[in-house]
Design an enzyme around this catalytic site. Structure first.
Site, mmCIF file in Angstrom:
data_model
loop_
_atom_site.group_PDB
_atom_site.id
_atom_site.type_symbol
_atom_site.label_atom_id
_atom_site.label_comp_id
_atom_site.label_asym_id
_atom_site.label_seq_id
_atom_site.Cartn_x
_atom_site.Cartn_y
_atom_site.Cartn_z
ATOM 1 N N ARG A 129 -35.843 44.605 -1.397
ATOM 2 C CA ARG A 129 -36.800 44.782 -2.502
ATOM 3 C C ARG A 129 -38.190 44.293 -2.093
ATOM 4 O O ARG A 129 -39.194 44.910 -2.447
ATOM 5 C CB ARG A 129 -36.324 44.032 -3.759
ATOM 6 C CG ARG A 129 -35.143 44.682 -4.452
ATOM 7 C CD ARG A 129 -34.894 44.088 -5.833
ATOM 8 N NE ARG A 129 -34.371 42.738 -5.825
ATOM 9 C CZ ARG A 129 -33.115 42.401 -5.556
ATOM 10 N NH1 ARG A 129 -32.236 43.333 -5.261
ATOM 11 N NH2 ARG A 129 -32.715 41.152 -5.581
ATOM 12 N N SER A 175 -30.292 42.237 -0.301
ATOM 13 C CA SER A 175 -30.941 43.205 -1.208
ATOM 14 C C SER A 175 -32.299 42.684 -1.693
ATOM 15 O O SER A 175 -33.215 43.475 -1.939
ATOM 16 C CB SER A 175 -30.040 43.562 -2.397
ATOM 17 O OG SER A 175 -29.910 42.485 -3.271
ATOM 18 N N TYR A 179 -31.749 46.689 -15.376
ATOM 19 C CA TYR A 179 -31.073 45.488 -14.876
ATOM 20 C C TYR A 179 -30.865 44.478 -16.000
ATOM 21 O O TYR A 179 -29.748 44.002 -16.241
ATOM 22 C CB TYR A 179 -31.924 44.889 -13.758
ATOM 23 C CG TYR A 179 -31.300 43.713 -13.060
ATOM 24 C CD1 TYR A 179 -30.198 43.879 -12.235
ATOM 25 C CD2 TYR A 179 -31.826 42.431 -13.200
ATOM 26 C CE1 TYR A 179 -29.631 42.801 -11.576
ATOM 27 C CE2 TYR A 179 -31.268 41.346 -12.542
ATOM 28 C CZ TYR A 179 -30.163 41.544 -11.722
ATOM 29 O OH TYR A 179 -29.596 40.466 -11.074
ATOM 30 N N VAL A 193 -32.819 34.832 -5.653
ATOM 31 C CA VAL A 193 -31.964 34.303 -4.589
ATOM 32 C C VAL A 193 -32.164 35.140 -3.327
ATOM 33 O O VAL A 193 -32.200 36.373 -3.382
ATOM 34 C CB VAL A 193 -30.478 34.361 -5.020
ATOM 35 C CG1 VAL A 193 -29.590 33.777 -3.932
ATOM 36 C CG2 VAL A 193 -30.268 33.629 -6.338
ATOM 37 N N ASP A 194 -32.276 34.442 -2.197
ATOM 38 C CA ASP A 194 -32.539 35.139 -0.936
ATOM 39 C C ASP A 194 -31.278 35.827 -0.434
ATOM 40 O O ASP A 194 -30.366 35.183 0.063
ATOM 41 C CB ASP A 194 -33.025 34.125 0.113
ATOM 42 C CG ASP A 194 -33.817 34.826 1.191
ATOM 43 O OD1 ASP A 194 -33.814 36.077 1.226
ATOM 44 O OD2 ASP A 194 -34.449 34.130 2.003
ATOM 45 N N ASP A 226 -15.330 44.514 -0.940
ATOM 46 C CA ASP A 226 -16.641 45.159 -0.933
ATOM 47 C C ASP A 226 -16.409 46.608 -0.518
ATOM 48 O O ASP A 226 -15.297 46.998 -0.163
ATOM 49 C CB ASP A 226 -17.577 44.443 0.071
ATOM 50 C CG ASP A 226 -19.062 44.668 -0.215
ATOM 51 O OD1 ASP A 226 -19.723 43.730 -0.684
ATOM 52 O OD2 ASP A 226 -19.557 45.794 0.036
ATOM 53 N N GLN A 236 -21.811 40.382 1.589
ATOM 54 C CA GLN A 236 -23.123 39.789 1.938
ATOM 55 C C GLN A 236 -23.665 39.019 0.737
ATOM 56 O O GLN A 236 -23.090 39.037 -0.353
ATOM 57 C CB GLN A 236 -24.115 40.879 2.363
ATOM 58 C CG GLN A 236 -24.506 41.836 1.252
ATOM 59 C CD GLN A 236 -25.510 42.906 1.714
ATOM 60 O OE1 GLN A 236 -25.471 43.352 2.861
ATOM 61 N NE2 GLN A 236 -26.402 43.308 0.822
ATOM 62 N N GLY A 237 -24.778 38.335 0.952
ATOM 63 C CA GLY A 237 -25.463 37.653 -0.149
ATOM 64 C C GLY A 237 -24.589 36.612 -0.838
ATOM 65 O O GLY A 237 -23.808 35.900 -0.198
ATOM 66 N N ILE A 238 -24.739 36.533 -2.156
ATOM 67 C CA ILE A 238 -24.032 35.507 -2.936
ATOM 68 C C ILE A 238 -22.515 35.664 -2.813
ATOM 69 O O ILE A 238 -21.775 34.681 -2.744
ATOM 70 C CB ILE A 238 -24.468 35.584 -4.426
ATOM 71 C CG1 ILE A 238 -25.970 35.285 -4.560
ATOM 72 C CG2 ILE A 238 -23.646 34.630 -5.271
ATOM 73 C CD1 ILE A 238 -26.564 35.639 -5.927
HETATM 74 P P1 NAD Z 1 -26.699 42.014 -2.402
HETATM 75 O O1 NAD Z 1 -27.320 42.879 -3.450
HETATM 76 O O2 NAD Z 1 -27.495 41.735 -1.173
HETATM 77 O O3 NAD Z 1 -25.310 42.663 -1.960
HETATM 78 C C1 NAD Z 1 -24.580 43.434 -2.871
HETATM 79 C C2 NAD Z 1 -23.211 43.749 -2.303
HETATM 80 O O4 NAD Z 1 -22.571 44.598 -3.257
HETATM 81 C C3 NAD Z 1 -23.240 44.508 -0.976
HETATM 82 O O5 NAD Z 1 -22.376 43.882 -0.039
HETATM 83 C C4 NAD Z 1 -22.711 45.889 -1.370
HETATM 84 O O6 NAD Z 1 -21.995 46.546 -0.336
HETATM 85 C C5 NAD Z 1 -21.816 45.554 -2.558
HETATM 86 N N1 NAD Z 1 -21.545 46.700 -3.420
HETATM 87 C C6 NAD Z 1 -22.435 47.644 -3.818
HETATM 88 N N2 NAD Z 1 -21.780 48.583 -4.542
HETATM 89 C C7 NAD Z 1 -20.486 48.204 -4.620
HETATM 90 C C8 NAD Z 1 -19.325 48.764 -5.232
HETATM 91 N N3 NAD Z 1 -19.390 49.922 -5.893
HETATM 92 N N4 NAD Z 1 -18.135 48.113 -5.104
HETATM 93 C C9 NAD Z 1 -18.069 46.951 -4.413
HETATM 94 N N5 NAD Z 1 -19.132 46.370 -3.809
HETATM 95 C C10 NAD Z 1 -20.314 46.993 -3.898
HETATM 96 O O7 NAD Z 1 -26.179 40.662 -3.059
HETATM 97 P P2 NAD Z 1 -26.926 39.599 -3.986
HETATM 98 O O8 NAD Z 1 -28.399 39.849 -4.051
HETATM 99 O O9 NAD Z 1 -26.413 38.283 -3.566
HETATM 100 O O10 NAD Z 1 -26.401 39.943 -5.467
HETATM 101 C C11 NAD Z 1 -25.076 39.658 -5.872
HETATM 102 C C12 NAD Z 1 -25.031 39.592 -7.375
HETATM 103 O O11 NAD Z 1 -25.910 38.568 -7.825
HETATM 104 C C13 NAD Z 1 -25.457 40.870 -8.101
HETATM 105 O O12 NAD Z 1 -24.664 41.053 -9.245
HETATM 106 C C14 NAD Z 1 -26.897 40.564 -8.490
HETATM 107 O O13 NAD Z 1 -27.316 41.301 -9.612
HETATM 108 C C15 NAD Z 1 -26.780 39.094 -8.815
HETATM 109 N N6 NAD Z 1 -28.064 38.387 -8.771
HETATM 110 C C16 NAD Z 1 -28.799 38.380 -7.634
HETATM 111 C C17 NAD Z 1 -30.036 37.739 -7.628
HETATM 112 C C18 NAD Z 1 -30.894 37.706 -6.400
HETATM 113 O O14 NAD Z 1 -32.084 37.335 -6.516
HETATM 114 N N7 NAD Z 1 -30.399 38.064 -5.234
HETATM 115 C C19 NAD Z 1 -30.506 37.106 -8.792
HETATM 116 C C20 NAD Z 1 -29.709 37.134 -9.941
HETATM 117 C C21 NAD Z 1 -28.492 37.774 -9.922
#
Ligand code: NAD
Length: 243
Positions: free
Chosen positions: A188, A184, A147, A180-181, A37, A16-18
């Site tokens: 939050r 998670s 973080y 980023v949308d 994942d 999911q996400g990025i």
């Molecule tokens: P998210 O947090 O919505 O999804 C995280 C994914 O990680 C999930 O699919 C989950 O199942 C998986 N995951 C959790 N524990 C795991 C494990 N032990 N092994 C494998 N996978 C696991 O995704 P996001 O918000 O897009 O974040 C992705 C990355 O980008 C993260 O490292 C986050 O810190 C970073 N990031 C996000 C943002 C933001 O605003 N969303 C900003 C800066 C950095």
């Protein structure tokens, strides 16, 4: 456009996400993507997309990561996307948050690099992309102690790997997004108890006037995979938050 035809790319946290947006973007660029994942249900949503295969992989497990490398074999691109956000300052974060954040945000990347870098070195080609954040050594952000501490470590790790292997065909870069949308982020926002206010606050801190999309970050990851004259840098993509 970056052409990654013939390249193999492993992405962690790709359900999911990025991570999921990146799996699709790397596949569109021609790479053979192994999207990993711990969430089988969400992974199933991207299984079958042209160029993407999925695999369960818990990056907290030394054994699982080592086995994945043995079974998958060498990859050209490793995108370490897994990470967790904990709330709280140094005084009010919860017991265990820092240890868990280190394990998932930092040590998991060390595990995958130790597992996949030897195969890259044998072929004298490899790109490692590590997910950091502007909430790191780049910017002080309130209530993000664990973080930011761990995402700063990701930048140190990225530079150390880049310096050690720059002459061996390996590039290692970090991506530092603002907000980023993603699923998670939505969690939050809801957890604050006032979704609309929290969303407005997040938007207000991005000078560009909106939250970023996972696809925008995925595009940068694909660019970095093909950007042959950059290594060891923190690539900021934050809607002008730190400019
Ligand atoms: P998210 O947090 O919505 O999804 C995280 C994914 O990680 C999930 O699919 C989950 O199942 C998986 N995951 C959790 N524990 C795991 C494990 N032990 N092994 C494998 N996978 C696991 O995704 P996001 O918000 O897009 O974040 C992705 C990355 O980008 C993260 O490292 C986050 O810190 C970073 N990031 C996000 C943002 C933001 O605003 N969303 C900003 C800066 C950095």
């Amino acid at each position: 456009m970056t052409d990654l035809t013939g390249r193999t790319c492993l992405i962690t946290a790709a359900a999911q996400g990025i991570g999921a947006a990146s799996a699709k973007a790397f596949a569109r660029a021609g790479a053979k993507v192994i999207a990993t994942d711990i969430n089988a249900e969400k992974l199933a949503e991207i299984e079958g997309i042209d160029g993407i295969s999925t695999r369960l992989l818990n990056v907290l497990s030394d054994e699982a990561v080592a086995n994945a490398a043995l079974e998958i074999g060498p990859v050209d691109i490793l995108f370490n996307c897994a990470g967790v956000v904990h709330n709280g300052s140094v005084l009010d974060m919860k017991e265990g948050d820092l240890d868990f954040a280190y394990d998932l945000n930092v040590k998991a990347m060390v595990r995958t690099v130790q597992a996949f870098l030897p195969g890259m070195l044998e072929r004298e080609y490899g790109v490692i992309i590590n997910m950091s954040s502007v909430a790191s050594s780049l910017k002080g952000v309130p209530n993000r102690f664990a973080y930011s501490t761990t995402k700063a470590a990701v930048l140190g790790m990225t530079k150390a790997i880049a310096a050690d292997y720059v002459t061996k065909g390996i590039r290692c870069s970090a991506i530092c997004p603002g907000t980023v949308d993603s699923p998670s982020l939505q969690d939050r926002l809801r957890a604050t108890g006032d979704y609309e206010k929290a969303r407005a606050d997040f938007i207000a801190r991005q000078p560009i006037g909106r939250i970023g999309t996972p696809e925008e970050i995925a595009d940068l990851a694909v660019y970095l995979a093909g950007a042959t004259y950059t290594t060891g840098q923190a690539h900021i993509i934050d809607g002008g938050w730190t400019c």
